[in-house]
Design an enzyme around this catalytic site. Structure first.
Site, PDB file in Angstrom:
ATOM      1  N   ASP A 133      -2.985  -8.353  -9.711  1.00 27.80           N
ATOM      2  CA  ASP A 133      -3.121  -9.237 -10.004  1.00 27.80           C
ATOM      3  C   ASP A 133      -1.741 -10.828  -9.772  1.00 27.80           C
ATOM      4  OD1 ASP A 133      -1.349  -9.268 -12.077  1.00 27.80           O
ATOM      5  OD2 ASP A 133      -2.912 -10.367 -13.914  1.00 27.80           O
ATOM      6  N   TYR A 157       8.661  -7.759  -6.090  1.00 27.61           N
ATOM      7  CA  TYR A 157       7.643  -7.376  -5.782  1.00 27.61           C
ATOM      8  C   TYR A 157       6.118  -7.005  -5.490  1.00 27.61           C
ATOM      9  CZ  TYR A 157       4.125  -5.049  -9.095  1.00 27.61           C
ATOM     10  OH  TYR A 157       2.254  -4.444  -9.168  1.00 27.61           O
ATOM     11  N   LYS A 161       3.733  -5.793  -2.425  1.00 26.27           N
ATOM     12  CA  LYS A 161       2.543  -5.588  -3.017  1.00 26.27           C
ATOM     13  C   LYS A 161       1.450  -5.887  -1.903  1.00 26.27           C
ATOM     14  CE  LYS A 161       1.289  -3.010  -5.529  1.00 26.27           C
ATOM     15  NZ  LYS A 161       0.697  -0.936  -5.419  1.00 26.27           N
TER      16      LYS A 161
HETATM   17  P1  NAD Z   1       4.795   3.485 -12.757  1.00 24.15           P
HETATM   18  O1  NAD Z   1       6.678   2.718 -12.232  1.00 24.15           O
HETATM   19  O2  NAD Z   1       5.307   3.826 -13.710  1.00 24.15           O
HETATM   20  O3  NAD Z   1       4.536   4.684 -11.633  1.00 24.15           O
HETATM   21  C1  NAD Z   1       4.786   4.735 -10.027  1.00 24.15           C
HETATM   22  C2  NAD Z   1       4.666   6.680  -9.869  1.00 24.15           C
HETATM   23  O4  NAD Z   1       5.054   6.255  -8.356  1.00 24.15           O
HETATM   24  C3  NAD Z   1       6.188   7.117 -10.012  1.00 24.15           C
HETATM   25  O5  NAD Z   1       6.374   7.743 -10.873  1.00 24.15           O
HETATM   26  C4  NAD Z   1       7.313   6.972  -8.640  1.00 24.15           C
HETATM   27  O6  NAD Z   1       7.906   8.595  -9.269  1.00 24.15           O
HETATM   28  C5  NAD Z   1       6.115   7.028  -7.984  1.00 24.15           C
HETATM   29  N1  NAD Z   1       7.106   6.291  -6.326  1.00 24.15           N
HETATM   30  C6  NAD Z   1       7.303   5.741  -6.670  1.00 24.15           C
HETATM   31  N2  NAD Z   1       8.042   5.512  -5.180  1.00 24.15           N
HETATM   32  C7  NAD Z   1       7.771   7.208  -4.442  1.00 24.15           C
HETATM   33  C8  NAD Z   1       7.732   7.443  -3.027  1.00 24.15           C
HETATM   34  N3  NAD Z   1       8.433   6.481  -2.007  1.00 24.15           N
HETATM   35  N4  NAD Z   1       6.496   8.016  -3.021  1.00 24.15           N
HETATM   36  C9  NAD Z   1       6.019   8.752  -4.120  1.00 24.15           C
HETATM   37  N5  NAD Z   1       5.769   8.676  -5.676  1.00 24.15           N
HETATM   38  C10 NAD Z   1       6.894   7.185  -5.710  1.00 24.15           C
HETATM   39  O7  NAD Z   1       4.206   2.409 -11.834  1.00 24.15           O
HETATM   40  P2  NAD Z   1       2.348   1.876 -12.579  1.00 24.15           P
HETATM   41  O8  NAD Z   1       2.521   0.832 -14.204  1.00 24.15           O
HETATM   42  O9  NAD Z   1       1.798   3.332 -13.119  1.00 24.15           O
HETATM   43  O10 NAD Z   1       1.606   1.560 -11.201  1.00 24.15           O
HETATM   44  C11 NAD Z   1       1.407   2.132 -10.459  1.00 24.15           C
HETATM   45  C12 NAD Z   1       0.520   1.308  -9.333  1.00 24.15           C
HETATM   46  O11 NAD Z   1      -0.714  -0.043 -10.284  1.00 24.15           O
HETATM   47  C13 NAD Z   1       1.709   0.849  -8.743  1.00 24.15           C
HETATM   48  O12 NAD Z   1       1.490   0.170  -7.494  1.00 24.15           O
HETATM   49  C14 NAD Z   1       1.512  -0.827  -9.578  1.00 24.15           C
HETATM   50  O13 NAD Z   1       1.747  -1.695  -8.368  1.00 24.15           O
HETATM   51  C15 NAD Z   1      -0.109  -1.136  -9.857  1.00 24.15           C
HETATM   52  N6  NAD Z   1      -0.269  -1.951 -10.638  1.00 24.15           N
HETATM   53  C16 NAD Z   1       0.411  -1.472 -12.090  1.00 24.15           C
HETATM   54  C17 NAD Z   1      -0.089  -2.537 -13.454  1.00 24.15           C
HETATM   55  C18 NAD Z   1       0.329  -2.153 -14.304  1.00 24.15           C
HETATM   56  O14 NAD Z   1       0.149  -2.839 -15.981  1.00 24.15           O
HETATM   57  N7  NAD Z   1       1.633  -1.168 -15.043  1.00 24.15           N
HETATM   58  C19 NAD Z   1      -0.980  -3.063 -12.980  1.00 24.15           C
HETATM   59  C20 NAD Z   1      -1.343  -3.808 -11.552  1.00 24.15           C
HETATM   60  C21 NAD Z   1      -1.302  -2.900 -10.492  1.00 24.15           C
HETATM   61  O1  DAU Z   2      -0.023  -8.359 -13.636  1.00 25.29           O
HETATM   62  C1  DAU Z   2       0.030  -7.142 -13.583  1.00 25.29           C
HETATM   63  C2  DAU Z   2       1.644  -6.107 -13.691  1.00 25.29           C
HETATM   64  O2  DAU Z   2       1.798  -6.230 -14.998  1.00 25.29           O
HETATM   65  C3  DAU Z   2       1.998  -4.669 -12.123  1.00 25.29           C
HETATM   66  O3  DAU Z   2       1.452  -5.656 -11.431  1.00 25.29           O
HETATM   67  C4  DAU Z   2       3.290  -4.699 -12.625  1.00 25.29           C
HETATM   68  O4  DAU Z   2       3.687  -3.500 -12.281  1.00 25.29           O
HETATM   69  C5  DAU Z   2       3.866  -4.621 -14.303  1.00 25.29           C
HETATM   70  O5  DAU Z   2       4.989  -4.343 -14.309  1.00 25.29           O
HETATM   71  C6  DAU Z   2       3.348  -5.926 -14.690  1.00 25.29           C
HETATM   72  O6  DAU Z   2       4.214  -6.898 -14.724  1.00 25.29           O
HETATM   73  P1  DAU Z   2       4.918  -8.315 -15.608  1.00 25.29           P
HETATM   74  O7  DAU Z   2       6.038  -9.085 -14.648  1.00 25.29           O
HETATM   75  O8  DAU Z   2       3.848  -9.003 -15.738  1.00 25.29           O
HETATM   76  O9  DAU Z   2       4.791  -7.674 -16.538  1.00 25.29           O
HETATM   77  P2  DAU Z   2       6.315  -7.015 -17.598  1.00 25.29           P
HETATM   78  O10 DAU Z   2       5.831  -6.371 -18.889  1.00 25.29           O
HETATM   79  O11 DAU Z   2       7.851  -6.804 -17.081  1.00 25.29           O
HETATM   80  O12 DAU Z   2       6.720  -8.810 -18.590  1.00 25.29           O
HETATM   81  C7  DAU Z   2       5.453  -9.734 -18.789  1.00 25.29           C
HETATM   82  C8  DAU Z   2       5.899 -10.773 -19.438  1.00 25.29           C
HETATM   83  O13 DAU Z   2       6.965 -10.312 -20.201  1.00 25.29           O
HETATM   84  C9  DAU Z   2       6.712 -11.364 -18.449  1.00 25.29           C
HETATM   85  O14 DAU Z   2       5.593 -12.103 -18.608  1.00 25.29           O
HETATM   86  C10 DAU Z   2       7.807 -10.955 -18.855  1.00 25.29           C
HETATM   87  C11 DAU Z   2       7.933 -10.766 -20.122  1.00 25.29           C
HETATM   88  N1  DAU Z   2       9.419  -9.482 -20.388  1.00 25.29           N
HETATM   89  C12 DAU Z   2       9.693  -8.707 -20.124  1.00 25.29           C
HETATM   90  C13 DAU Z   2      10.352  -7.827 -20.299  1.00 25.29           C
HETATM   91  C14 DAU Z   2      10.659  -5.828 -19.705  1.00 25.29           C
HETATM   92  C15 DAU Z   2      10.072 -10.489 -21.727  1.00 25.29           C
HETATM   93  O15 DAU Z   2       9.588 -11.680 -22.403  1.00 25.29           O
HETATM   94  N2  DAU Z   2      11.444  -9.449 -21.502  1.00 25.29           N
HETATM   95  C16 DAU Z   2      11.172  -8.341 -21.466  1.00 25.29           C
HETATM   96  O16 DAU Z   2      12.313  -7.518 -21.705  1.00 25.29           O
END
Ligand code: NAD
Ligand code: DAU
Length: 355
Positions: A133, A157, A161
């Site tokens: 999102d 980032y 995306k």
């Molecule tokens: P993560 O950082 O936990 O995992 C990413 C994985 O990708 C790791 O295992 C890493 O080794 C692998 N990777 C990185 N670079 C690579 C490369 N060049 N080739 C092959 N593998 C590689 O991430 P996550 O939180 O599991 O997110 C996964 C996907 O979901 C991402 O595309 C992220 O943008 C998307 N996403 C995450 C969230 C969230 O809240 N975490 C929400 C919405 C979308």
């Molecule tokens: O919305 C989806 C996204 O959610 C994904 O695309 C990203 O991969 C994922 O990392 C996440 O992004 P955010 O930036 O929202 O997540 P994060 O956990 O880093 O932070 C959540 C909120 O908390 C954000 O408003 C920043 C705040 N924060 C985060 C950290 C790490 C703090 O206040 N303190 C912290 O130490």
């Protein structure tokens, strides 16, 4: 034994948080009907311990490689024929993208294009791009992101995306590639790397370290339990229409400070006290998006998907998981992560913030 051909999956980034949950979801649901290659570079965020239970599973294989390297992906597609490609591989942390955007451009943009090219030549049935999102930018106090909201990313980032999403769109328009984009809100649950808000707070309460809250903690995120994200991706992959975008959300908005206080309360009940005194307000993240909130009515109406885990249950399960899996957590915290934490929090915020 059934002689029916197995559905073959390439899951990239399958050693990360959501990817590893997704692979386990596939085997829990379809066990003998699927064959999965987990292709992952094993960056700091990739961890094969996340998949230990599948090590002896005949339908599961791990291959180390980089989605942005044609040599790695060329042999992967030459040697395998995939029905589905699910691209989780990414650099995923906003704060790291602010420190150094280079790996985000390489993996998230060049890597996605390279995979799209391979998938097209390999004739896959569906390529699903796991997006976020965050590509829509930030909301004010009101409103929701729909699939038609303009792309307005604010961090390196989210810009990387959004660029990847546009390349996926271009593959559909130019080559008629069978692609889907899903855009999900913030995930939480087991195996999330402790750089992210919820596991970072849990880990720091366990270790009695400061709880760094950016700005005033007023920013809002829409939280979804990771198993629900996995179910939504599975639904979109099997039932979705090529060329479409599906938003996925939890309908579950929380201010950061409320999440932190909730975690503190729940951990206190589990014998980890003292959390309130650890809260430390630190300078805000640059370009910090105020609020994300998803309109997930399209995936509900068209594909019948709705989340199953409410936040109260999900956050309790998550805290219990981290408390029961402290060796997993401590293994990460004591490694490369400690250098990142030092640079990101201890050096930067040394003399700032109020308790
Ligand atoms: P993560 O950082 O936990 O995992 C990413 C994985 O990708 C790791 O295992 C890493 O080794 C692998 N990777 C990185 N670079 C690579 C490369 N060049 N080739 C092959 N593998 C590689 O991430 P996550 O939180 O599991 O997110 C996964 C996907 O979901 C991402 O595309 C992220 O943008 C998307 N996403 C995450 C969230 C969230 O809240 N975490 C929400 C919405 C979308
Ligand atoms: O919305 C989806 C996204 O959610 C994904 O695309 C990203 O991969 C994922 O990392 C996440 O992004 P955010 O930036 O929202 O997540 P994060 O956990 O880093 O932070 C959540 C909120 O908390 C954000 O408003 C920043 C705040 N924060 C985060 C950290 C790490 C703090 O206040 N303190 C912290 O130490």
């Amino acid at each position: 034994m059934s002689s029916k051909r197995k559905q073959t999956y390439l899951v990239t980034g399958g050693a990360g948080f959501i990817g590893s949950n997704f692979i386990k979801y596939l085997f829990a649901k379809y066990r003998d009907a699927v064959s999965v290659v987990n292709f992952d570079l094993l960056t700091y965020a990739g961890n094969l311990d996340n998949l230990k239970e599948l090590e002896t599973e005949p339908g599961y294989r791990f291959l180390r490689g980089d989605i942005s390297k044609t040599a790695d992906t060329g042999s992967l597609f030459d040697e395998n024929s995939f029905d589905y490609v699910v691209n989780f591989a990414a650099e995923s942390h906003v704060d790291r993208s602010i420190l150094d955007s280079a790996p985000f451009i390489k993996t998230n943009i060049a890597g996605t294009q390279n995979l799209l090219d391979c998938a097209r030549r390999g004739g896959v049935k569906m390529f699903l791009q796991v997006s976020t999102d965050e590509v829509y930018g930030s909301l004010g106090g009101e409103g929701l992101f729909t699939e038609d909201s303009p792309l307005a990313p604010n961090s390196p980032y989210s810009a990387s995306k959004a660029a990847a999403d546009l390349l996926v769109r271009a593959a559909f328009k130019t080559y008629g590639s069978r692609v889907i984009i899903t855009r999900c809100s913030n995930n939480y649950g087991p195996f999330q790397f402790p750089e992210k808000l919820i596991p970072l707070m849990i880990a720091n309460i366990i270790k009695k370290k400061d709880l760094p809250v950016y700005g005033r903690g007023e920013n809002v995120r829409d939280w979804l339990y990771v198993a629900d994200h996995c179910a939504a991706i599975d639904t979109a992959l099997r039932e979705g229409t090529a060329g479409e975008i599906y938003n996925i959300g939890g309908n579950n908005e929380y201010k950061n400070i409320d999440i932190v206080n909730l975690i503190i309360d729940l951990m206190e009940k589990r014998g980890c006290g003292g959390g309130k005194s650890l809260i430390k307000y630190v300078p805000d993240r640059p370009g910090h998006d105020l609020r994300y909130a998803i309109d997930a009515s399209k995936i509900k109406k068209r594909l019948g998907f709705a989340p199953a885990v409410d936040f109260e249950r999900g956050i309790a399960m998550t805290i219990d998981w981290y408390l029961s899996n402290q060796p997993w957590l401590m293994n990460i915290i004591s490694g490369e992560y400690s250098r990142y934490y030092e640079e990101m929090y201890l050096t930067k915020y040394k003399n700032s913030g109020e308790k």
